[in-house]
Write a protein that holds these residues in place. Sequence first.
Motif, short mmCIF file in Angstrom:
data_model
loop_
_atom_site.label_atom_id
_atom_site.label_comp_id
_atom_site.label_asym_id
_atom_site.label_seq_id
_atom_site.Cartn_x
_atom_site.Cartn_y
_atom_site.Cartn_z
N PRO A 132 -6.19 -27.39 17.46
CA PRO A 132 -7.28 -27.59 16.65
C PRO A 132 -7.35 -28.68 15.70
N LYS A 133 -6.31 -29.75 16.04
CA LYS A 133 -6.13 -31.10 15.67
C LYS A 133 -6.08 -31.63 16.89
N LEU A 134 -6.47 -32.84 16.72
CA LEU A 134 -5.77 -34.33 17.83
C LEU A 134 -5.41 -35.29 16.89
N ASP A 135 -4.37 -35.78 17.69
CA ASP A 135 -4.10 -36.82 17.35
C ASP A 135 -3.69 -38.40 17.66
N ARG B 15 -6.24 -52.40 21.00
CA ARG B 15 -7.95 -52.39 20.80
C ARG B 15 -8.46 -52.18 21.87
N LEU B 16 -9.59 -51.06 21.75
CA LEU B 16 -10.17 -50.64 22.92
C LEU B 16 -12.40 -51.21 23.03
N GLY B 17 -12.17 -52.69 23.53
CA GLY B 17 -13.18 -53.40 23.02
C GLY B 17 -13.63 -53.63 22.05
N MET B 18 -14.00 -53.46 20.39
CA MET B 18 -13.91 -53.99 19.49
C MET B 18 -13.84 -52.74 18.79
N TYR B 19 -12.63 -52.30 19.36
CA TYR B 19 -11.89 -51.02 18.29
C TYR B 19 -10.67 -51.45 18.13
N LEU B 20 -10.18 -50.66 17.16
CA LEU B 20 -9.11 -51.25 17.26
C LEU B 20 -8.04 -49.70 16.40
N ILE B 21 -7.07 -49.60 17.23
CA ILE B 21 -6.58 -47.81 17.68
C ILE B 21 -5.20 -47.88 16.74
N THR B 22 -5.04 -47.08 15.74
CA THR B 22 -3.42 -47.04 15.18
C THR B 22 -2.99 -45.56 15.04
N ASP B 23 -2.07 -44.97 14.79
CA ASP B 23 -1.58 -43.84 14.44
C ASP B 23 -2.71 -43.13 13.51
N GLU B 24 -2.89 -43.95 13.18
CA GLU B 24 -4.42 -42.85 11.84
C GLU B 24 -5.61 -43.15 11.84
N ALA B 25 -5.85 -43.57 12.91
CA ALA B 25 -7.72 -44.40 13.14
C ALA B 25 -7.85 -44.80 13.98
N ILE B 26 -9.49 -44.69 14.46
CA ILE B 26 -9.88 -45.42 15.75
C ILE B 26 -11.44 -45.77 14.65
N SER B 27 -11.26 -47.47 14.81
CA SER B 27 -12.32 -48.04 13.66
C SER B 27 -12.18 -49.38 14.77
N PHE B 28 -14.26 -49.13 14.05
CA PHE B 28 -14.88 -50.25 14.93
C PHE B 28 -14.23 -51.69 13.66
N CYS B 29 -13.60 -53.01 14.23
CA CYS B 29 -12.72 -54.11 13.73
C CYS B 29 -14.11 -54.61 12.93
N GLY B 30 -14.98 -54.51 12.85
CA GLY B 30 -16.07 -55.30 11.66
C GLY B 30 -17.14 -56.24 11.94
N TRP B 31 -17.70 -56.03 11.50
CA TRP B 31 -18.41 -57.85 11.44
C TRP B 31 -18.55 -58.54 10.23
N ASP B 32 -18.63 -59.89 9.84
CA ASP B 32 -18.23 -60.36 8.37
C ASP B 32 -19.81 -60.33 8.14
N GLU B 33 -19.20 -60.33 6.48
CA GLU B 33 -20.48 -60.74 6.14
C GLU B 33 -21.56 -61.49 6.21
N ASP B 34 -20.81 -62.65 6.29
CA ASP B 34 -21.54 -63.93 6.43
C ASP B 34 -21.79 -63.99 8.01
N PHE B 35 -21.73 -62.91 8.60
CA PHE B 35 -22.74 -63.24 9.76
C PHE B 35 -23.13 -61.89 9.99
N LEU C 290 -12.68 -43.07 12.88
CA LEU C 290 -12.79 -41.75 12.82
C LEU C 290 -10.87 -41.38 12.72
N THR C 291 -10.51 -40.86 11.54
CA THR C 291 -9.49 -40.52 11.49
C THR C 291 -8.55 -39.10 12.47
N PHE C 292 -7.43 -39.34 12.54
CA PHE C 292 -6.35 -39.09 13.16
C PHE C 292 -5.48 -37.82 12.05
N PRO C 293 -5.96 -36.97 12.08
CA PRO C 293 -6.14 -35.80 12.94
C PRO C 293 -7.88 -35.88 13.00
N CYS C 294 -7.55 -35.36 13.99
CA CYS C 294 -9.24 -34.58 14.22
C CYS C 294 -9.79 -33.66 14.90
#
Length: 219
Positions: A33-36, A59-79, A99-103
């Motif tokens: 039902p849910k994945l962590d 990290r996986l490429g440009m993604y940050l992976i934690t126990d809570e989520a997989i998140s794109f690391c983000g582009w700086d607004e100036d960039f 993507l927030t865990f659990p999902c």
Amino acid sequence: MEKGDKLKSIRMAVLEEQDAWDNRDMSELARKPKLDRNDWTDITGFDPDKPVGSDEPDRLGMYLITDEAISFCGWDEDFIRSQPVRLRSDMRRQNNHRLTFPCTPRELVEFVDADVHFSGCLYDSLPDGFRKAVATSYESYDIQSDASLGAAVRQQRKNFAERQRESQEEREREFQRWREEGAAIQKERSRKASNRHLAELIKASLNLPDSIETIRKRL
């Protein structure tokens, strides 16, 4: 055993172990039902090697992976503002790709597939076995056993299964193109290339973005 034969034997054992990992039964994970975070590791095999106690984020490429989520690391607004206007909206959308865990298994598949339109860092991170198991679990779900499911939910499940099936068929057509190119290359050679070398030749011939290992596994 000669040194060259020994190295070849070790390399073949490693490749066979990788194939066994890729082709393992993933139906149990697909039905959860849910994945962590631990399930993500079991599915993808991604678990960075780093010293215990290290403050370095996973990290996986440009993604940050934690126990809570997989998140794109983000582009700086100036960039972002330094880029052409036509690209800025997509870059800001990518900053919100998370993507927030659990999902659910379906949420994981859709999250990974959505990255195709962004960085491509998650491409091929989900084994086909997991994708097929997820699609099958939705196709075989006995909707009549749960009277609380409405027509909209049933249609949503059906649409998801159909999209997964179409995606699998599209990937299989691409893999077949690789195999046909490989057969043509082998036919022109006086001596057959190993699967790994053949994958390198196919990648160069078709100008593929896929990794050599990904191509090798489909031959």
